[in-house]
Structure formats: C-alpha cells, structure tokens
Design a protein around this motif. Structure first.
Motif, PDB file in Angstrom:
ATOM      1  N   THR A   5       0.697  -1.814   0.132  1.00  8.95           N
ATOM      2  CA  THR A   5       0.159  -0.391   0.585  1.00  8.95           C
ATOM      3  C   THR A   5       1.244   0.669   0.251  1.00  8.95           C
ATOM      4  OG1 THR A   5      -1.782  -0.850   0.723  1.00  8.95           O
ATOM      5  CG2 THR A   5      -1.837   1.795   1.408  1.00  8.95           C
ATOM      6  N   LYS A   6       0.518   2.160  -0.609  1.00  7.71           N
ATOM      7  CA  LYS A   6       1.360   3.306  -0.854  1.00  7.71           C
ATOM      8  C   LYS A   6       0.850   4.698  -0.447  1.00  7.71           C
ATOM      9  CE  LYS A   6       3.925   4.570  -5.565  1.00  7.71           C
ATOM     10  NZ  LYS A   6       4.170   4.797  -5.994  1.00  7.71           N
ATOM     11  N   ILE A   7       1.855   5.080   0.739  1.00  7.96           N
ATOM     12  CA  ILE A   7       0.997   6.264   1.672  1.00  7.96           C
ATOM     13  C   ILE A   7       1.723   7.327   0.773  1.00  7.96           C
ATOM     14  CG2 ILE A   7       0.761   7.480   3.894  1.00  7.96           C
ATOM     15  CD1 ILE A   7       0.207   4.442   5.133  1.00  7.96           C
ATOM     16  N   LEU A   8       1.014   8.512   0.694  1.00  4.69           N
ATOM     17  CA  LEU A   8       1.816   9.862   0.360  1.00  4.69           C
ATOM     18  C   LEU A   8       1.886  10.881   1.736  1.00  4.69           C
ATOM     19  CD1 LEU A   8       3.873  11.672  -1.556  1.00  4.69           C
ATOM     20  CD2 LEU A   8       1.219  12.868  -2.491  1.00  4.69           C
ATOM     21  N   LEU A   9       3.071  10.792   2.426  1.00  4.72           N
ATOM     22  CA  LEU A   9       2.799  11.459   3.768  1.00  4.72           C
ATOM     23  C   LEU A   9       3.618  12.867   3.417  1.00  4.72           C
ATOM     24  CD1 LEU A   9       3.289  11.573   6.762  1.00  4.72           C
ATOM     25  CD2 LEU A   9       5.490  10.498   6.685  1.00  4.72           C
ATOM     26  N   VAL A  10       2.778  13.765   3.706  1.00  6.78           N
ATOM     27  CA  VAL A  10       3.267  15.368   3.200  1.00  6.78           C
ATOM     28  C   VAL A  10       3.213  15.763   4.450  1.00  6.78           C
ATOM     29  CG1 VAL A  10       1.784  17.003   2.634  1.00  6.78           C
ATOM     30  CG2 VAL A  10       1.608  15.035   1.878  1.00  6.78           C
ATOM     31  N   ASP A  11       4.467  16.652   5.326  1.00  3.19           N
ATOM     32  CA  ASP A  11       4.747  16.987   6.435  1.00  3.19           C
ATOM     33  C   ASP A  11       5.971  17.589   6.527  1.00  3.19           C
ATOM     34  OD1 ASP A  11       5.012  17.263   9.308  1.00  3.19           O
ATOM     35  OD2 ASP A  11       4.115  15.236   9.726  1.00  3.19           O
ATOM     36  N   ASP A  12       6.096  18.957   6.552  1.00  2.00           N
ATOM     37  CA  ASP A  12       7.337  19.210   7.117  1.00  2.00           C
ATOM     38  C   ASP A  12       8.314  19.056   8.185  1.00  2.00           C
ATOM     39  OD1 ASP A  12       5.907  19.846   8.916  1.00  2.00           O
ATOM     40  OD2 ASP A  12       6.804  22.163   8.565  1.00  2.00           O
ATOM     41  N   ASN A  13       8.077  17.912   8.946  1.00  2.57           N
ATOM     42  CA  ASN A  13       8.083  16.536   9.652  1.00  2.57           C
ATOM     43  C   ASN A  13       8.173  15.419   9.724  1.00  2.57           C
ATOM     44  OD1 ASN A  13      10.929  16.488  11.371  1.00  2.57           O
ATOM     45  ND2 ASN A  13       9.069  17.134  13.270  1.00  2.57           N
ATOM     46  N   PRO A  14       9.109  14.709   8.465  1.00  2.00           N
ATOM     47  CA  PRO A  14       7.797  13.841   8.290  1.00  2.00           C
ATOM     48  C   PRO A  14       9.010  12.226   9.057  1.00  2.00           C
ATOM     49  CG  PRO A  14       8.923  13.608   6.454  1.00  2.00           C
ATOM     50  CD  PRO A  14       9.260  15.596   7.348  1.00  2.00           C
ATOM     51  N   LYS A  15       9.831  12.832   9.904  1.00  2.00           N
ATOM     52  CA  LYS A  15      10.712  11.853   9.896  1.00  2.00           C
ATOM     53  C   LYS A  15      10.572  10.170  10.953  1.00  2.00           C
ATOM     54  CE  LYS A  15      15.171   9.617  10.713  1.00  2.00           C
ATOM     55  NZ  LYS A  15      15.482   9.491   9.531  1.00  2.00           N
ATOM     56  N   PHE A  16       9.210  10.559  11.781  1.00  2.00           N
ATOM     57  CA  PHE A  16       9.201   8.968  11.966  1.00  2.00           C
ATOM     58  C   PHE A  16       7.905   8.449  11.868  1.00  2.00           C
ATOM     59  CE2 PHE A  16       5.632   7.744  14.935  1.00  2.00           C
ATOM     60  CZ  PHE A  16       6.680   7.312  15.819  1.00  2.00           C
ATOM     61  N   LEU A  17       6.885   8.991  11.084  1.00  2.00           N
ATOM     62  CA  LEU A  17       6.202   7.918   9.800  1.00  2.00           C
ATOM     63  C   LEU A  17       6.654   7.826   8.734  1.00  2.00           C
ATOM     64  CD1 LEU A  17       2.601  10.454  10.576  1.00  2.00           C
ATOM     65  CD2 LEU A  17       3.514   8.333  11.618  1.00  2.00           C
ATOM     66  N   GLU A  18       7.975   8.387   8.466  1.00  2.00           N
ATOM     67  CA  GLU A  18       8.288   7.682   7.576  1.00  2.00           C
ATOM     68  C   GLU A  18       9.632   6.938   7.628  1.00  2.00           C
ATOM     69  OE1 GLU A  18      11.776  10.048   4.605  1.00  2.00           O
ATOM     70  OE2 GLU A  18      11.550  10.858   5.648  1.00  2.00           O
ATOM     71  N   ASP A  19       9.743   6.827   8.452  1.00  2.00           N
ATOM     72  CA  ASP A  19      10.617   5.346   9.651  1.00  2.00           C
ATOM     73  C   ASP A  19      10.142   3.944   9.728  1.00  2.00           C
ATOM     74  OD1 ASP A  19      12.835   6.780   9.196  1.00  2.00           O
ATOM     75  OD2 ASP A  19      13.021   7.376  10.774  1.00  2.00           O
ATOM     76  N   VAL A  20       8.527   4.506  10.544  1.00  2.00           N
ATOM     77  CA  VAL A  20       7.795   3.353  10.805  1.00  2.00           C
ATOM     78  C   VAL A  20       6.985   2.844  10.191  1.00  2.00           C
ATOM     79  CG1 VAL A  20       6.183   3.348  12.850  1.00  2.00           C
ATOM     80  CG2 VAL A  20       7.582   4.544  13.279  1.00  2.00           C
ATOM     81  N   LEU A  21       6.165   3.697  10.028  1.00  2.00           N
ATOM     82  CA  LEU A  21       5.560   2.933   8.220  1.00  2.00           C
ATOM     83  C   LEU A  21       6.025   2.103   7.465  1.00  2.00           C
ATOM     84  CD1 LEU A  21       2.757   6.236   7.382  1.00  2.00           C
ATOM     85  CD2 LEU A  21       2.370   4.073   9.378  1.00  2.00           C
ATOM     86  N   PRO A  22       6.726   2.137   7.096  1.00  2.91           N
ATOM     87  CA  PRO A  22       7.127   0.799   5.894  1.00  2.91           C
ATOM     88  C   PRO A  22       7.658  -0.581   7.982  1.00  2.91           C
ATOM     89  CG  PRO A  22       8.415   2.909   5.959  1.00  2.91           C
ATOM     90  CD  PRO A  22       7.763   3.043   6.764  1.00  2.91           C
ATOM     91  N   PHE A  23       7.886  -0.475   8.364  1.00  3.85           N
ATOM     92  CA  PHE A  23       7.848  -1.525   9.360  1.00  3.85           C
ATOM     93  C   PHE A  23       5.942  -2.449   9.699  1.00  3.85           C
ATOM     94  CE2 PHE A  23      11.146   0.175  11.089  1.00  3.85           C
ATOM     95  CZ  PHE A  23      12.313  -0.459  11.170  1.00  3.85           C
ATOM     96  N   TYR A  24       4.841  -1.348   8.858  1.00  7.67           N
ATOM     97  CA  TYR A  24       4.060  -1.738   8.956  1.00  7.67           C
ATOM     98  C   TYR A  24       3.387  -2.359   8.216  1.00  7.67           C
ATOM     99  CZ  TYR A  24       4.251  -0.868  13.909  1.00  7.67           C
ATOM    100  OH  TYR A  24       4.409  -0.419  15.332  1.00  7.67           O
ATOM    101  N   MET A  55      -0.560  22.170   9.435  1.00  2.22           N
ATOM    102  CA  MET A  55       0.306  23.054   9.479  1.00  2.22           C
ATOM    103  C   MET A  55       2.015  22.896   8.509  1.00  2.22           C
ATOM    104  SD  MET A  55      -1.436  25.642  10.981  1.00  2.22           S
ATOM    105  CE  MET A  55       0.037  26.358  11.380  1.00  2.22           C
ATOM    106  N   MET A  56       2.558  23.435   7.466  1.00  2.00           N
ATOM    107  CA  MET A  56       3.115  23.934   6.523  1.00  2.00           C
ATOM    108  C   MET A  56       3.963  24.736   5.851  1.00  2.00           C
ATOM    109  SD  MET A  56       2.891  20.029   4.887  1.00  2.00           S
ATOM    110  CE  MET A  56       0.206  20.948   4.190  1.00  2.00           C
ATOM    111  N   PRO A  57       4.860  24.849   5.731  1.00  2.00           N
ATOM    112  CA  PRO A  57       5.135  25.966   4.627  1.00  2.00           C
ATOM    113  C   PRO A  57       4.227  26.181   2.943  1.00  2.00           C
ATOM    114  CG  PRO A  57       7.111  24.669   5.247  1.00  2.00           C
ATOM    115  CD  PRO A  57       5.677  24.125   5.303  1.00  2.00           C
ATOM    116  N   LYS A  58       4.559  27.167   2.480  1.00  2.00           N
ATOM    117  CA  LYS A  58       3.932  27.149   1.144  1.00  2.00           C
ATOM    118  C   LYS A  58       2.856  27.402   0.789  1.00  2.00           C
ATOM    119  CE  LYS A  58       8.839  25.975  -0.535  1.00  2.00           C
ATOM    120  NZ  LYS A  58       9.157  25.168  -1.530  1.00  2.00           N
ATOM    121  N   MET A  59       2.146  25.574   1.798  1.00  2.00           N
ATOM    122  CA  MET A  59       1.077  25.580   1.277  1.00  2.00           C
ATOM    123  C   MET A  59       0.734  25.555   2.337  1.00  2.00           C
ATOM    124  SD  MET A  59      -1.032  23.510  -1.943  1.00  2.00           S
ATOM    125  CE  MET A  59      -1.186  25.464  -2.984  1.00  2.00           C
TER     126      MET A  59
END
Length: 208
Positions: A5-24, A55-59
C-alpha cells in the motif's frame, strides 16, 4: 507477491512516520509541503492514501486538500489530516472540505494504524462497487448496440422459442434468424443462446 500500500506523507517534519510506517507494510513517499504534494499527485505515480499535515510552509493542509479535491487525477484519493490542534470546529471544517479522517498529534501509533486501515477498507469498498457498476454499464451499452430486430429475436429466445417459431412470428426466414443470433452473440460477447438469455435476464433487460 502483493503490492505494498502506497502512502504519500505530506509533512514538513516527516521523520517519525517515514521511518515507522514501512515496518507495518506500507510504502511511503514524502512531500514537505502542499506544493510538493500536488506536484507528486499530478505525476504518473499512484497512491492509495495521503497523510496530510495541516501546518506547513508554502501551502498549508487546508489549501492542499481543497486542491486535491478539485484535481481530477487525484480527487478521489482518501486523505487523513494530521494536526496538533484539537478543535471540533476545525475537524468539522476538514471533513466538509473532503478529509476522510482526522488525527490529532501527538497520536498513539496503534490508533493511527487502525484509522489508516479503516479508511483504506472504505476506499476499496467504494472502488469495488464502482468497478461493478462499470461492468454493468458496459453490458448495457452492449445490449443497446443491438438493432430493434435483434432485440425482438432475443426476447423471443428468452421466451423459449426456437428458430423456426421465431422466423414465423417475425415473418422472416430461419437463415435470417440465425444471422440475427450470430450478431447478438458477437455484440453481447457470448457464445450461445443460453448465455445470451442468462445475461439478458440478469440485467432485467428482457422479460423473464
């Protein structure tokens, strides 16, 4: 092997979910603001779900969500909003704009995972229903491609009439009836009169 399942994570600080979600079992791609998100969604890459921070920059997330829902190529993709603001009114606003769910930070990981799966299940159910509807539409289009005389022949076939009887009722030759039947089989993508009758009855397009 099933595709992840492909997830697009849109966050200016994505580190935690970017690292954790692949384990699931999720494949994750990151965008750091709404502009990047829309650029990615407008590419050829397909996603099953968007996790969208507010809450993100630009948009920010609100504007990004509005643009997602206005863009034909991605307007139906499920979106879960991520926010640090626990306000009912903002949650309602997000849902009205088109969010499928709303998670307040800091979140408990099992809760987030459960919500992701719930949203994905709903999305798959809708897709399956849509696919079934498309099949029905295709079948109706095939039926509508029959000429008036071919429909007359098919109706008589569903009533149990043989070729000789059909020829007599329509005042044509049996050869003509056979020709009509061959055309019916080709247009309905069936191989014999039994399949043609079953298809017509299932679709309620002729009398049972």
């Amino acid at each position: 092997m099933a595709e992840l399942t492909k997830i697009l994570l849109v966050d200016d600080n994505p580190k935690f979910l970017e690292d954790v979600l692949p384990f699931y079992g999720y494949e994750v791609k990151c965008a750091h603001n709404g502009v990047e998100c829309l650029d990615i969604l407008n590419s050829d890459e397909l996603f099953d779900l968007v996790l969208l921070d507010i809450m993100m920059p630009k948009m920010d997330g609100w504007e990004t969500l509005k643009n997602i829902r206005k863009t034909p190529i991605c307007k139906d993709i499920p979106v879960i909003m991520l926010t640090a603001v626990n306000e009912d009114q903002k949650m309602v606003t997000g849902l009205k704009i088109g969010a499928d769910d709303y998670i307040v930070k800091p979140f408990v990981l099992p809760n987030l995972l459960a919500r992701i799966e719930a949203v994905l299940r709903r999305s798959r159910t809708i897709q399956n229903k849509s696919q079934k509807s498309n099949v029905t539409i295709n079948q109706i289009n095939q039926f509508n491609s029959l000429t008036r005389r071919e429909k007359d022949v098919l109706l008589l076939v569903t009533q149990g009439e043989n070729n000789k009887s059909i020829a007599e009722k329509l005042v044509v030759s049996e050869i003509t009836v056979k020709s009509h039947l061959n055309n019916i089989f080709k247009k309905l993508n069936v191989s014999n009169r039994t399949q043609a009758v079953l298809l017509a009855m299932q679709m309620n397009l002729v009398e049972k």
